[in-house]
Write a protein that holds these residues in place. Structure first.
Motif, PDB file in Angstrom:
ATOM      1  N   ALA A 138     -28.645 -20.408 -10.783  1.00 22.32           N
ATOM      2  CA  ALA A 138     -27.717 -20.132  -9.687  1.00 22.32           C
ATOM      3  C   ALA A 138     -26.989 -21.385  -9.233  1.00 22.32           C
ATOM      4  O   ALA A 138     -25.811 -21.333  -8.872  1.00 22.32           O
ATOM      5  CB  ALA A 138     -28.477 -19.507  -8.517  1.00 22.32           C
ATOM      6  N   PHE A 139     -27.670 -22.547  -9.254  1.00 24.22           N
ATOM      7  CA  PHE A 139     -27.010 -23.741  -8.735  1.00 24.22           C
ATOM      8  C   PHE A 139     -25.916 -24.249  -9.677  1.00 24.22           C
ATOM      9  O   PHE A 139     -25.128 -25.115  -9.305  1.00 24.22           O
ATOM     10  CB  PHE A 139     -28.015 -24.845  -8.399  1.00 24.22           C
ATOM     11  CG  PHE A 139     -28.704 -25.481  -9.574  1.00 24.22           C
ATOM     12  CD1 PHE A 139     -28.121 -26.525 -10.261  1.00 24.22           C
ATOM     13  CD2 PHE A 139     -29.965 -25.054  -9.965  1.00 24.22           C
ATOM     14  CE1 PHE A 139     -28.752 -27.124 -11.330  1.00 24.22           C
ATOM     15  CE2 PHE A 139     -30.619 -25.652 -11.032  1.00 24.22           C
ATOM     16  CZ  PHE A 139     -30.006 -26.690 -11.715  1.00 24.22           C
ATOM     17  N   HIS A 140     -25.853 -23.699 -10.896  1.00 22.93           N
ATOM     18  CA  HIS A 140     -24.741 -24.002 -11.803  1.00 22.93           C
ATOM     19  C   HIS A 140     -23.657 -22.922 -11.748  1.00 22.93           C
ATOM     20  O   HIS A 140     -22.467 -23.234 -11.706  1.00 22.93           O
ATOM     21  CB  HIS A 140     -25.234 -24.108 -13.244  1.00 22.93           C
ATOM     22  CG  HIS A 140     -25.845 -25.424 -13.588  1.00 22.93           C
ATOM     23  ND1 HIS A 140     -25.172 -26.619 -13.493  1.00 22.93           N
ATOM     24  CD2 HIS A 140     -27.089 -25.736 -14.039  1.00 22.93           C
ATOM     25  CE1 HIS A 140     -25.963 -27.616 -13.865  1.00 22.93           C
ATOM     26  NE2 HIS A 140     -27.120 -27.107 -14.200  1.00 22.93           N
ATOM     27  N   THR A 141     -24.071 -21.674 -11.781  1.00 26.42           N
ATOM     28  CA  THR A 141     -23.113 -20.580 -11.954  1.00 26.42           C
ATOM     29  C   THR A 141     -22.864 -19.764 -10.695  1.00 26.42           C
ATOM     30  O   THR A 141     -21.994 -18.897 -10.690  1.00 26.42           O
ATOM     31  CB  THR A 141     -23.599 -19.640 -13.068  1.00 26.42           C
ATOM     32  OG1 THR A 141     -24.887 -19.101 -12.705  1.00 26.42           O
ATOM     33  CG2 THR A 141     -23.741 -20.383 -14.392  1.00 26.42           C
ATOM     34  N   GLY A 142     -23.619 -20.015  -9.623  1.00 27.39           N
ATOM     35  CA  GLY A 142     -23.432 -19.278  -8.389  1.00 27.39           C
ATOM     36  C   GLY A 142     -24.307 -18.036  -8.316  1.00 27.39           C
ATOM     37  O   GLY A 142     -25.082 -17.727  -9.223  1.00 27.39           O
ATOM     38  N   GLY A 143     -24.182 -17.306  -7.222  1.00 29.35           N
ATOM     39  CA  GLY A 143     -24.995 -16.115  -7.013  1.00 29.35           C
ATOM     40  C   GLY A 143     -25.199 -15.888  -5.532  1.00 29.35           C
ATOM     41  O   GLY A 143     -24.648 -16.605  -4.683  1.00 29.35           O
ATOM     42  N   GLY A 144     -26.012 -14.880  -5.204  1.00 27.33           N
ATOM     43  CA  GLY A 144     -26.266 -14.555  -3.811  1.00 27.33           C
ATOM     44  C   GLY A 144     -27.309 -15.458  -3.188  1.00 27.33           C
ATOM     45  O   GLY A 144     -28.128 -16.069  -3.879  1.00 27.33           O
ATOM     46  N   ALA A 145     -27.282 -15.542  -1.865  1.00 35.14           N
ATOM     47  CA  ALA A 145     -28.245 -16.371  -1.137  1.00 35.14           C
ATOM     48  C   ALA A 145     -29.649 -15.792  -1.268  1.00 35.14           C
ATOM     49  O   ALA A 145     -29.835 -14.576  -1.349  1.00 35.14           O
ATOM     50  CB  ALA A 145     -27.841 -16.465   0.327  1.00 35.14           C
ATOM     51  N   GLY A 146     -30.651 -16.685  -1.299  1.00 37.41           N
ATOM     52  CA  GLY A 146     -32.030 -16.227  -1.357  1.00 37.41           C
ATOM     53  C   GLY A 146     -32.961 -17.289  -1.910  1.00 37.41           C
ATOM     54  O   GLY A 146     -32.539 -18.387  -2.280  1.00 37.41           O
ATOM     55  N   PRO A 147     -34.267 -16.970  -1.964  1.00 36.06           N
ATOM     56  CA  PRO A 147     -35.259 -17.922  -2.478  1.00 36.06           C
ATOM     57  C   PRO A 147     -35.055 -18.158  -3.970  1.00 36.06           C
ATOM     58  O   PRO A 147     -34.746 -17.241  -4.726  1.00 36.06           O
ATOM     59  CB  PRO A 147     -36.601 -17.215  -2.217  1.00 36.06           C
ATOM     60  CG  PRO A 147     -36.298 -16.120  -1.249  1.00 36.06           C
ATOM     61  CD  PRO A 147     -34.889 -15.724  -1.493  1.00 36.06           C
ATOM     62  N   VAL A 148     -35.227 -19.405  -4.396  1.00 31.17           N
ATOM     63  CA  VAL A 148     -35.093 -19.792  -5.803  1.00 31.17           C
ATOM     64  C   VAL A 148     -36.162 -20.836  -6.136  1.00 31.17           C
ATOM     65  O   VAL A 148     -36.889 -21.300  -5.256  1.00 31.17           O
ATOM     66  CB  VAL A 148     -33.687 -20.379  -6.101  1.00 31.17           C
ATOM     67  CG1 VAL A 148     -32.613 -19.323  -6.012  1.00 31.17           C
ATOM     68  CG2 VAL A 148     -33.384 -21.537  -5.159  1.00 31.17           C
ATOM     69  N   ASP A 149     -36.255 -21.195  -7.419  1.00 32.89           N
ATOM     70  CA  ASP A 149     -37.203 -22.226  -7.826  1.00 32.89           C
ATOM     71  C   ASP A 149     -36.736 -23.619  -7.421  1.00 32.89           C
ATOM     72  O   ASP A 149     -37.538 -24.476  -7.048  1.00 32.89           O
ATOM     73  CB  ASP A 149     -37.421 -22.193  -9.340  1.00 32.89           C
ATOM     74  CG  ASP A 149     -38.186 -20.971  -9.797  1.00 32.89           C
ATOM     75  OD1 ASP A 149     -38.809 -20.311  -8.947  1.00 32.89           O
ATOM     76  OD2 ASP A 149     -38.158 -20.670 -10.999  1.00 32.89           O
ATOM     77  N   SER A 150     -35.430 -23.870  -7.526  1.00 36.65           N
ATOM     78  CA  SER A 150     -34.899 -25.186  -7.195  1.00 36.65           C
ATOM     79  C   SER A 150     -33.418 -25.060  -6.888  1.00 36.65           C
ATOM     80  O   SER A 150     -32.791 -24.041  -7.192  1.00 36.65           O
ATOM     81  CB  SER A 150     -35.121 -26.168  -8.350  1.00 36.65           C
ATOM     82  OG  SER A 150     -34.832 -27.499  -7.967  1.00 36.65           O
ATOM     83  N   VAL A 151     -32.863 -26.104  -6.267  1.00 37.73           N
ATOM     84  CA  VAL A 151     -31.438 -26.131  -5.938  1.00 37.73           C
ATOM     85  C   VAL A 151     -30.873 -27.499  -6.312  1.00 37.73           C
ATOM     86  O   VAL A 151     -31.606 -28.451  -6.562  1.00 37.73           O
ATOM     87  CB  VAL A 151     -31.196 -25.863  -4.435  1.00 37.73           C
ATOM     88  CG1 VAL A 151     -31.498 -24.428  -4.080  1.00 37.73           C
ATOM     89  CG2 VAL A 151     -32.007 -26.821  -3.567  1.00 37.73           C
ATOM     90  N   TYR A 152     -29.560 -27.591  -6.350  1.00 34.79           N
ATOM     91  CA  TYR A 152     -28.899 -28.864  -6.605  1.00 34.79           C
ATOM     92  C   TYR A 152     -28.953 -29.719  -5.342  1.00 34.79           C
ATOM     93  O   TYR A 152     -28.623 -29.255  -4.254  1.00 34.79           O
ATOM     94  CB  TYR A 152     -27.463 -28.625  -7.036  1.00 34.79           C
ATOM     95  CG  TYR A 152     -26.668 -29.887  -7.261  1.00 34.79           C
ATOM     96  CD1 TYR A 152     -27.134 -30.872  -8.127  1.00 34.79           C
ATOM     97  CD2 TYR A 152     -25.462 -30.105  -6.616  1.00 34.79           C
ATOM     98  CE1 TYR A 152     -26.412 -32.032  -8.345  1.00 34.79           C
ATOM     99  CE2 TYR A 152     -24.721 -31.259  -6.838  1.00 34.79           C
ATOM    100  CZ  TYR A 152     -25.212 -32.226  -7.698  1.00 34.79           C
ATOM    101  OH  TYR A 152     -24.508 -33.373  -7.910  1.00 34.79           O
TER     102      TYR A 152
END
Length: 349
Positions: A138-152
């Motif tokens: 998601a941090f490369h291509t985008g997407g909806g807000a929410g919990p993830v493994d990591s962010v930029y």
């Protein structure tokens, strides 16, 4: 902000941080590593005229060591991790802090919005924001807000960093992913929000891009070794492609040598191995040119090369990553639980 050899981008990156319209008090700590250009002098000159800017030394020269040195100097309860290649947009800090408050997350971050300046850089930027280049992160291509493994990058609660032991100084790549993994293991949440878009300047040459992605592959193999549950198609596809292309080239060359030497017919059939790299190149060419119809022609025609460099370098790094690359130590901040790397591997850009 960890910086080393950032002569071209440092002043602009600093300006984007200190120009934030954040209503509260904030500071910028530069952790400067040994540089082959004017980075150290530029940092000192900037600090002399900017009271909110502090410069600390990072003799190790690596990103995680720089981050740990900077956080020991920082005075506040929230820590925004910034890069010398990154340009924060207006309102970034305010949006990130609001996200932390609303979600209760330990770390909030968004999109690595790659934007090139040169024609080649624009091709790299397209690949870095396409699933054809980097998969579905998601941090490369985008997407909806929410919990993830990591962010930029990310804006962290300081206590979450300290309780997790700080950045592992043995992780010369994937250091943020590793820290976020340890934060999540302690029950903390990592939150992605697409409103946080940070402009990133990609590498400007084939050589620099290949070195960058080779390092990414080497360190992703470390992550997969230590946390096998994280292995996915996104991580395994590049090494599979690199392995198949290499095997096809070796088989094809062996068959060609047999053909020249009038060897046995069975050996000459190995020339069919050339079909594998040919099919791969045809595939990335079709995908790159087909998906990038909205970009200028001079950029579009460089995209297949960029995709091939990214895939092959990442895959080669993954396949050749030595088992001893990551070594345990007790450096870090707060309550350390992992770290340090063979000094010969040091050298983050």
């Amino acid at each position: 902000m960890p910086v080393r050899n950032e002569e071209r981008h440092l002043a602009e990156a600093v300006r984007h941080v200190l120009g934030q319209d954040y209503p509260g008090e904030f500071e910028l700590v530069l952790a400067v590593g040994p540089s082959a250009d004017r980075t150290e002098q530029i940092a000192r000159d900037l600090a002399a005229g900017l009271p909110r800017l502090t410069v600390v030394a990072n003799p190790a020269g690596t990103i995680p060591a720089a981050l740990n040195a900077a956080i020991k100097t920082a005075r506040h309860a929230l820590i925004a991790r910034v890069d010398g290649h990154a340009l924060l947009p207006p309102g970034y800090l305010q949006t990130a802090v609001a996200t932390l408050t609303e979600t209760g997350a330990a770390d909030a971050g968004g999109v690595m919005a790659a934007a090139g300046v040169t024609t080649f850089g624009c091709a790299v930027a397209w690949a870095m924001t396409s699933k054809a280049g980097v998969g579905s992160a998601a941090f490369h291509t985008g997407g909806g807000a929410g919990p993830v493994d990591s962010v930029y990058l990310g804006v962290y609660r300081r206590e979450a960093i300290e309780q997790a032991g700080g950045w592992d100084e043995g992780m010369l790549r994937a250091e943020d992913w590793d820290l976020n993994y340890r934060i999540r293991a302690r029950g903390g949440q990592i939150w992605f929000t697409p409103e946080l878009r940070v402009t990133y300047r990609p590498r400007a040459s084939v050589r620099a891009l290949a070195a960058q992605y080779c390092h990414y592959g080497r360190w992703r193999r470390v992550i997969v070794r230590e946390h096998p549950e994280t292995a996915s198609f996104r991580y395994l596809a590049p090494p599979a492609a690199a392995g198949l292309v290499t095997a096809g080239l070796i088989a094809g060359l062996a068959g060609l040598a047999s053909l020249v030497a009038a060897g046995p017919p069975a050996a000459q059939w190995l020339t069919a191995g050339f079909a594998i790299p040919v099919v791969y190149l045809a595939g990335v060419t079709a995908v790159g040119i087909g998906l990038a119809r909205g970009v200028p022609a001079e950029v579009r025609f460089r995209i297949p090369l960029v995709l091939a460099v990214m895939h092959m370098a990442w895959g080669a790094g993954f396949l050749t990553s030595p088992r001893g690359l990551h070594r345990k130590s007790d450096t870090g901040v707060g309550q350390p639980d992992a770290a340090t790397e063979n000094a010969a591997a040091a050298g983050a850009e």
